[in-house]
Enzyme design. Structure first.
Site, PDB file in Angstrom:
ATOM      1  CG  ASP A  52      80.673 -13.491  80.879  1.00  0.00           C
ATOM      2  OD1 ASP A  52      80.796 -14.131  82.028  1.00  0.00           O
ATOM      3  OD2 ASP A  52      81.785 -12.911  80.392  1.00  0.00           O
ATOM      4  CE1 TYR A 111      80.822 -19.614  74.434  1.00  0.00           C
ATOM      5  CE2 TYR A 111      82.776 -21.048  74.397  1.00  0.00           C
ATOM      6  CZ  TYR A 111      81.792 -20.293  74.955  1.00  0.00           C
ATOM      7  OH  TYR A 111      81.412 -20.597  76.337  1.00  0.00           O
TER       8      TYR A 111
END
Lengths: 247, 247
Positions: A52, A111
């Site tokens: 994103d 992540y």
């Protein structure tokens, strides 16, 4: 024709996300333009997944196909980096078999979500980590964190507008570390899984932080609800880093 | 009237240095404007020293005088931070005696210079640390580093256009540390002294790095020359951080 696998890094705050858009500067646009200049024809870059707007990558992976088979791996690294803006850099290039696919062949992704604890915002960490005024209760977070690990339907942690139909993912590991790097006190979530739904990491971190600040959430129960409305808030994109993709 | 001491941080890459200029955004301009809005009258901010364009501060100190004696220290921190851009933040405010002077009262200052070693540039460290392709020889640097420490005439390490007449400064300590922070290998110079000449830290680091890469420099001899042309290159501003000012 030759399939090329690239590993690259970027500062996500300079881009409107990964995916190509007509009117915004995205990572895919910038990469495709730079690579095309070096290989002499247009290319289509397929990443391990989209990130994103605002999300950073310490190690993202992608592939593309080239017609010119004389160019070396080193020439691609050097040539493309000369053309790219400083906010994105290719670290490594490898020629791979045509069966490799940067997204479909993924086995595991990691992540990290970075927070820092400070009375005031640190301008050197602006758009790089989430500012927290006080340390959450880490024992409370650690009590719930293990319930995330495993094969689950993560519908409750998936953004409502994801367009997905399969919400089952396996989380291999999730941990929270406290690190002091010079004067700064950091809190770092590291999560590894076979794949992640839209905003899943940011929704998990947001829910765990709320638990740490005293909210009476139960991860098991939230997972069972399969409804986004039962989980906590989404933390902002700028603390999130894609750190590893394995095949 | 009340004298106010502030400690603040900034990302230097967004400013044309500290000192007020008519046509450029500087730290002094931005601070004075923000403080004036909160205290209700114009102020003149005196820092512990100027920093050049691109130089960062983890802890810079300044003072200014206010007429309004009802405003609290906390109100100044919160109020001014609301008005400031994210690239600069006040960490602390303290009311001090009128004899305190942010520049003249300085006893000791510490700077750090950050380098990182990597095959390719890291976009997340762009404008934050100097990129080095390979590790310099640290033993060679450490052999010479002790010659910097002490009371010396630092003319050879002062930029030619400094306008200074007294070039004697005392360096209390200079060390070089190798740190691995996650995947990144950093080299950090930390230098403490009673004051620094224009570009002195960047000229010292540049010369020491050249020594580490094999150049046959001798710090003692360079100091004796009292001539900038005998020292090494100036490293760029973006690796430099003002980290502490003591009174």
């Amino acid at each position: 024709m030759r399939r090329v696998k690239i590993s690259f890094q970027y500062d996500g705050s300079f881009f409107c996300g990964f995916q190509k858009q007509k009117t915004a500067v995205t990572i895919q646009c910038v990469l495709e333009q730079a690579i095309s200049k070096i290989v002499g024809h247009s290319v289509c870059v397929h990443a391990s997944g989209r990130t994103d707007s605002g999300v950073h990558a310490v190690c993202q992976v992608a592939h593309f196909d080239i017609q010119n088979t004389n160019i070396t791996e080193d020439n691609i690294v050097r040539g493309v980096n000369t053309v790219l803006p400083h906010y994105i850099r290719i670290m490594d290039v490898e020629f791979v078999s045509g069966s490799f696919h940067a997204q479909k062949s993924v086995k595991q992704k990691t992540y990290q979500y970075w927070c820092y604890i400070s009375k005031t915002e640190n301008p050197l960490l602006f758009k790089r980590a989430l500012h927290l005024n006080k340390l959450p209760n880490l024992d409370k977070i650690r009590e719930q964190i293990n319930h995330v690990v495993g094969l689950h339907d993560f519908s409750s942690f998936c953004a409502a507008n994801s367009g997905r139909t399969n919400f089952v993912r396996e989380v291999f590991d999730l941990k929270i570390d406290q690190k002091n790097i010079f004067e700064n006190q950091f809190l770092i979530f590291t999560i590894t899984g076979n794949g992640f739904l839209y905003k899943m990491v940011r929704n998990l971190v947001g829910t765990l932080l709320e638990i740490g600040y005293g909210k009476n959430f139960n991860i098991d129960e939230i997972l069972k609800k399969r409804d986004r409305r039962f989980a906590g808030k989404t933390v902002p994109a700028h603390g999130l880093y894609l750190t590893s993709v394995k095949y």
